[in-house]
Design a protein around this motif. Structure first.
Motif, PDB file in Angstrom:
ATOM      1  N   ASN A   1       0.889  -1.256   0.009  1.00 51.14           N
ATOM      2  CA  ASN A   1      -0.001  -0.160  -0.019  1.00 51.14           C
ATOM      3  C   ASN A   1       0.914   1.272   0.014  1.00 51.14           C
ATOM      4  O   ASN A   1       0.096   2.423  -0.255  1.00 51.14           O
ATOM      5  N   LEU A   2       2.065   1.164   0.198  1.00 52.26           N
ATOM      6  CA  LEU A   2       2.874   2.309   0.315  1.00 52.26           C
ATOM      7  C   LEU A   2       3.116   3.156  -1.094  1.00 52.26           C
ATOM      8  O   LEU A   2       3.461   4.503  -1.261  1.00 52.26           O
TER       9      LEU A   2
ATOM     10  N   LEU B   1       0.633   3.920  -2.564  1.00 54.65           N
ATOM     11  CA  LEU B   1      -0.453   5.121  -2.618  1.00 54.65           C
ATOM     12  C   LEU B   1      -0.227   6.106  -1.565  1.00 54.65           C
ATOM     13  O   LEU B   1      -0.997   6.846  -1.300  1.00 54.65           O
ATOM     14  N   LEU B   2       1.038   6.354  -1.157  1.00 53.14           N
ATOM     15  CA  LEU B   2       1.473   7.342  -0.274  1.00 53.14           C
ATOM     16  C   LEU B   2       1.240   8.668  -0.876  1.00 53.14           C
ATOM     17  O   LEU B   2       1.498   8.956  -1.949  1.00 53.14           O
TER      18      LEU B   2
ATOM     19  N   ARG C   1      -3.916   9.219   0.462  1.00 52.58           N
ATOM     20  CA  ARG C   1      -4.669   8.902   1.348  1.00 52.58           C
ATOM     21  C   ARG C   1      -4.324   9.093   2.785  1.00 52.58           C
ATOM     22  O   ARG C   1      -2.920   8.905   2.856  1.00 52.58           O
ATOM     23  N   GLU C   2      -4.852   9.381   3.943  1.00 55.92           N
ATOM     24  CA  GLU C   2      -4.576   9.586   5.284  1.00 55.92           C
ATOM     25  C   GLU C   2      -3.139  10.274   5.414  1.00 55.92           C
ATOM     26  O   GLU C   2      -2.320  10.048   6.084  1.00 55.92           O
TER      27      GLU C   2
ATOM     28  N   TYR D   1       0.510   9.720   7.357  1.00 56.86           N
ATOM     29  CA  TYR D   1       1.554   9.310   6.692  1.00 56.86           C
ATOM     30  C   TYR D   1       2.041  10.453   5.894  1.00 56.86           C
ATOM     31  O   TYR D   1       3.257  10.367   5.304  1.00 56.86           O
TER      32      TYR D   1
ATOM     33  N   ASN E   1      10.850  -0.540   4.944  1.00 52.06           N
ATOM     34  CA  ASN E   1       9.535  -0.294   5.875  1.00 52.06           C
ATOM     35  C   ASN E   1       8.488  -1.505   5.324  1.00 52.06           C
ATOM     36  O   ASN E   1       8.004  -1.425   3.986  1.00 52.06           O
TER      37      ASN E   1
ATOM     38  N   ALA F   1       5.628  -2.029   6.011  1.00 56.25           N
ATOM     39  CA  ALA F   1       4.348  -1.781   6.343  1.00 56.25           C
ATOM     40  C   ALA F   1       3.642  -2.825   7.121  1.00 56.25           C
ATOM     41  O   ALA F   1       4.126  -3.265   8.123  1.00 56.25           O
ATOM     42  N   ALA F   2       2.366  -3.203   6.721  1.00 57.90           N
ATOM     43  CA  ALA F   2       1.401  -4.276   7.528  1.00 57.90           C
ATOM     44  C   ALA F   2       2.364  -5.521   7.757  1.00 57.90           C
ATOM     45  O   ALA F   2       2.188  -6.223   8.628  1.00 57.90           O
TER      46      ALA F   2
ATOM     47  N   HIS G   1       4.115  -6.395  10.870  1.00 58.86           N
ATOM     48  CA  HIS G   1       3.387  -6.988  11.975  1.00 58.86           C
ATOM     49  C   HIS G   1       2.893  -8.632  11.865  1.00 58.86           C
ATOM     50  O   HIS G   1       2.218  -9.252  12.834  1.00 58.86           O
TER      51      HIS G   1
ATOM     52  N   HIS H   1       9.643   3.108   9.465  1.00 57.36           N
ATOM     53  CA  HIS H   1       8.343   3.461   9.583  1.00 57.36           C
ATOM     54  C   HIS H   1       7.987   5.152   9.439  1.00 57.36           C
ATOM     55  O   HIS H   1       8.580   5.735  10.052  1.00 57.36           O
ATOM     56  N   LEU H   2       6.913   5.447   8.711  1.00 56.32           N
ATOM     57  CA  LEU H   2       6.547   6.645   8.661  1.00 56.32           C
ATOM     58  C   LEU H   2       6.030   7.208   9.549  1.00 56.32           C
ATOM     59  O   LEU H   2       6.510   8.171  10.366  1.00 56.32           O
ATOM     60  N   SER H   3       5.283   6.446  10.282  1.00 52.89           N
ATOM     61  CA  SER H   3       4.519   6.732  11.544  1.00 52.89           C
ATOM     62  C   SER H   3       5.151   6.086  12.913  1.00 52.89           C
ATOM     63  O   SER H   3       6.020   5.416  12.451  1.00 52.89           O
TER      64      SER H   3
ATOM     65  N   ARG I   1      -0.395  -3.061  16.099  1.00 50.98           N
ATOM     66  CA  ARG I   1       0.695  -2.374  15.427  1.00 50.98           C
ATOM     67  C   ARG I   1       2.137  -2.256  16.214  1.00 50.98           C
ATOM     68  O   ARG I   1       3.265  -1.877  15.962  1.00 50.98           O
TER      69      ARG I   1
END
Ligand code: CA2
Length: 148
Positions: A12-13, A15-16, A19-20, A24, A75, A77-78, A81, A101-103, A112
């Motif tokens: 999904n990165l 799509l950085l 969204r959100e 991010y 990174n 991402a999900a 985890h 990680h960005l966040s 997370r």
């Protein structure tokens, strides 16, 4: 010529910036790539920058990094985890591994708080948005130089 730093990003990165942005940031993955290239170049290094939504493809690239990279920034991402396959791949590397990680996942939902990737990481950079990648590349360049 020294080997490049591999910078891998997980699902999904791509799509950085779309969204959100409150979590991010507004920068796109192309922007992040340019920041990584600039930071690497300041340390006399180059980067191979890739993103995939597929766990197996990330594992293939991690395996490639065993022989082709001077260090790895990831990174996940999900997948950080959830993925023992990525953890196992990372454990096979003898070059430095920087998780990024960005966040700051530790300050978010409970699920997370655990990342399998951390078990194989030399160090972790979280919570600075796109600058997390720059800091991770800088750390990777320093560790790769020391390991020479
Ligand atoms: O903070 C990070 O960098 C994360 O690795 C991002 C992952 C998340 O699952 C981790 O817990 C922390 C999510 C990446 C999703 O990418 C997006 C891109 C654009 C818009 C929304 C999500």
């Amino acid at each position: 010529m020294s080997k490049p730093i591999y910078v891998l990003s997980g699902p999904n990165l791509n799509l950085l910036g779309v969204r959100e942005p409150e979590i991010y940031g507004h920068q796109t993955l192309d922007d992040v790539k340019r920041l990584c290239e600039a930071r690497a170049s300041a340390f006399g290094c180059t980067v191979v920058f890739r993103q995939s939504n597929h766990e197996g493809e990330l594992v293939d690239w991690i395996q490639e990094a065993r022989t082709e990279a001077s260090a790895l920034v990831i990174n996940p991402a999900a997948y950080g985890h959830t993925s023992i396959a990525i953890l196992d791949g990372l454990k096979m590397l003898s070059v430095p591994v920087i998780e990024c990680h960005l966040s700051n996942p530790a300050s978010r939902e409970t699920f997370r708080r655990k990342t399998y990737v951390s078990l194989a990481a030399t160090g972790v950079v979280s919570g600075f948005g796109a600058a997390s990648y720059e800091l991770a590349v800088e750390a990777a360049a320093g560790l790769a130089r020391k390991a020479k």
